[in-house]
Design a protein around this motif. Structure first.
Motif, PDB file in Angstrom:
ATOM      1  N   ILE A 172      34.727 101.367  73.378  1.00 23.64           N
ATOM      2  CA  ILE A 172      33.330 101.358  72.962  1.00 23.64           C
ATOM      3  C   ILE A 172      33.144 100.420  71.772  1.00 23.64           C
ATOM      4  O   ILE A 172      33.784 100.582  70.738  1.00 23.64           O
ATOM      5  N   ASN A 173      32.256  99.434  71.932  1.00 20.96           N
ATOM      6  CA  ASN A 173      31.943  98.468  70.866  1.00 20.96           C
ATOM      7  C   ASN A 173      33.210  97.968  70.167  1.00 20.96           C
ATOM      8  O   ASN A 173      33.461  98.283  68.990  1.00 20.96           O
ATOM      9  N   PHE A 218      27.616 110.127  76.981  1.00 23.37           N
ATOM     10  CA  PHE A 218      26.678 109.018  76.803  1.00 23.37           C
ATOM     11  C   PHE A 218      25.231 109.502  76.721  1.00 23.37           C
ATOM     12  O   PHE A 218      24.385 108.822  76.129  1.00 23.37           O
ATOM     13  N   THR A 226      31.606  97.064  75.988  1.00 26.60           N
ATOM     14  CA  THR A 226      32.083  98.420  76.245  1.00 26.60           C
ATOM     15  C   THR A 226      32.503  98.492  77.705  1.00 26.60           C
ATOM     16  O   THR A 226      31.718  98.179  78.606  1.00 26.60           O
ATOM     17  N   ILE A 260      24.942 100.255  71.679  1.00 29.64           N
ATOM     18  CA  ILE A 260      26.042  99.619  72.375  1.00 29.64           C
ATOM     19  C   ILE A 260      25.650  98.174  72.673  1.00 29.64           C
ATOM     20  O   ILE A 260      24.558  97.925  73.204  1.00 29.64           O
ATOM     21  N   GLN A 318      38.133 101.930  69.100  1.00 28.86           N
ATOM     22  CA  GLN A 318      37.228 101.786  70.237  1.00 28.86           C
ATOM     23  C   GLN A 318      37.583 102.705  71.394  1.00 28.86           C
ATOM     24  O   GLN A 318      36.763 102.932  72.283  1.00 28.86           O
ATOM     25  N   MET A 354      27.596  96.564  78.207  1.00 25.64           N
ATOM     26  CA  MET A 354      28.425  97.441  79.009  1.00 25.64           C
ATOM     27  C   MET A 354      28.573  96.803  80.391  1.00 25.64           C
ATOM     28  O   MET A 354      27.683  96.903  81.231  1.00 25.64           O
ATOM     29  N   HIS A 409      21.419 102.444  78.066  1.00 26.57           N
ATOM     30  CA  HIS A 409      21.962 102.666  76.721  1.00 26.57           C
ATOM     31  C   HIS A 409      21.124 101.911  75.707  1.00 26.57           C
ATOM     32  O   HIS A 409      20.456 100.923  76.029  1.00 26.57           O
TER      33      HIS A 409
END
Length: 278
Positions: free
Chosen positions: A218-219, A161, A193, A171, A274, A174, A135
């Motif tokens: 996510i974030n 993704f 994430t 991002i 998120q 993760m 990512h």
């Protein structure tokens, strides 16, 4: 002051390729031949100047293998060449480090979810899949991440993704929530994430969708959870004005957001920015 003799081209230094395209998080191996015992220097073109990167001696077999490590994580084109202490220079090798998702999927083990799964959770860890992928980071480089997801949502998540890769959606990190001792607050504060975490619904009853591996956060900093006067994580207060769109934010116009919603994922777009679930 005497000038050094110019490098001369030498057919005695060969390379297995002169053009290579590769996942930027992996280092290709350049192979070739040169006289046994030759002292070679791998050089990299840095802003128009050839600079030494590695030095090695060719073994008795006359074949060498050198790993091209320069620029790992960056997306771009890098030129290399080999020179010998005798003043010879091999052909220029152009390496294009590419942005690719490069996912891997395997059945989740107990060790993968050491702090997030326990007997009594609504799904067994063997029904989950541990997924690794590349990512974009906020630093403009590629990074490797890991999510634990339900087997049935893995394909659509990876498709989404991939859109993130294509559109350079950043991002922060993760990681499986076990890295934060299974603590959701700590994971969010780290702007992590994540997906699977066997826990109850926040400010509700019953199992969270995360307990089934069917939800992804996510974030969290750029996309905070807002409940009454509570903003979580605290750093998310800087992102409560959703009209001011900045990198890493999940908004309706973001290609990553659309990539999830068009694949049947629900985005909690009014308070838990998120969170996507399926």
């Amino acid at each position: 002051m005497a000038q050094s003799a110019p490098l001369r081209s030498a057919a005695s230094i060969t390379t297995s390729a002169t053009r290579i395209t590769h996942d930027t998080l992996r280092d290709p191996v350049l192979r070739g031949t040169a006289p046994a015992g030759s002292r070679l220097t791998l050089q990299v073109d840095v802003r128009g100047t050839w600079k030494a990167n590695q030095r090695f001696t060719v073994p008795r077999s006359g074949t060498y293998a050198v790993r091209l490590t320069y620029g790992r994580g960056a997306v771009g084109t890098f030129r290399h060449r080999l020179t010998s202490s005798a003043g010879s220079v091999g052909p220029v090798v152009t390496l294009r480090r590419a942005a690719v998702l490069n996912p891997t999927i395997r059945t989740t083990t107990r060790a993968d979810v050491a702090k997030t799964w326990r007997p009594g959770c609504p799904v067994h860890h063997s029904a989950l899949r541990t997924v690794e992928m590349n990512h974009w980071g906020f630093d403009g480089r590629m990074h490797r991440g890991r999510l634990v997801l339900a087997a049935g949502v893995t394909t659509s998540a990876l498709q989404a993704f991939q859109v993130g890769i294509d559109t350079k959606f950043p991002i922060q990190r993760m990681r499986e929530v076990s890295a934060y001792a299974g603590n959701d607050d700590r994971s969010m504060a780290a702007n992590n994430t994540s997906a699977f975490n066997c826990r109850r619904i926040t400010n509700g009853t019953g199992w969270s969708k995360h307990s089934y591996g069917r939800a992804i956060d996510i974030n969290p900093v750029q996309n905070p959870y807002i409940y009454k006067k509570t903003v979580s994580p605290a750093a998310g207060k800087a992102y409560t004005d959703r009209r001011k769109v900045r990198p890493g934010m999940m908004v309706s116009s973001a290609p990553l957001t659309r990539a999830f919603t068009t694949r049947g994922w629900k985005w909690l777009s009014t308070y838990d920015y998120q969170h996507v679930e399926k």
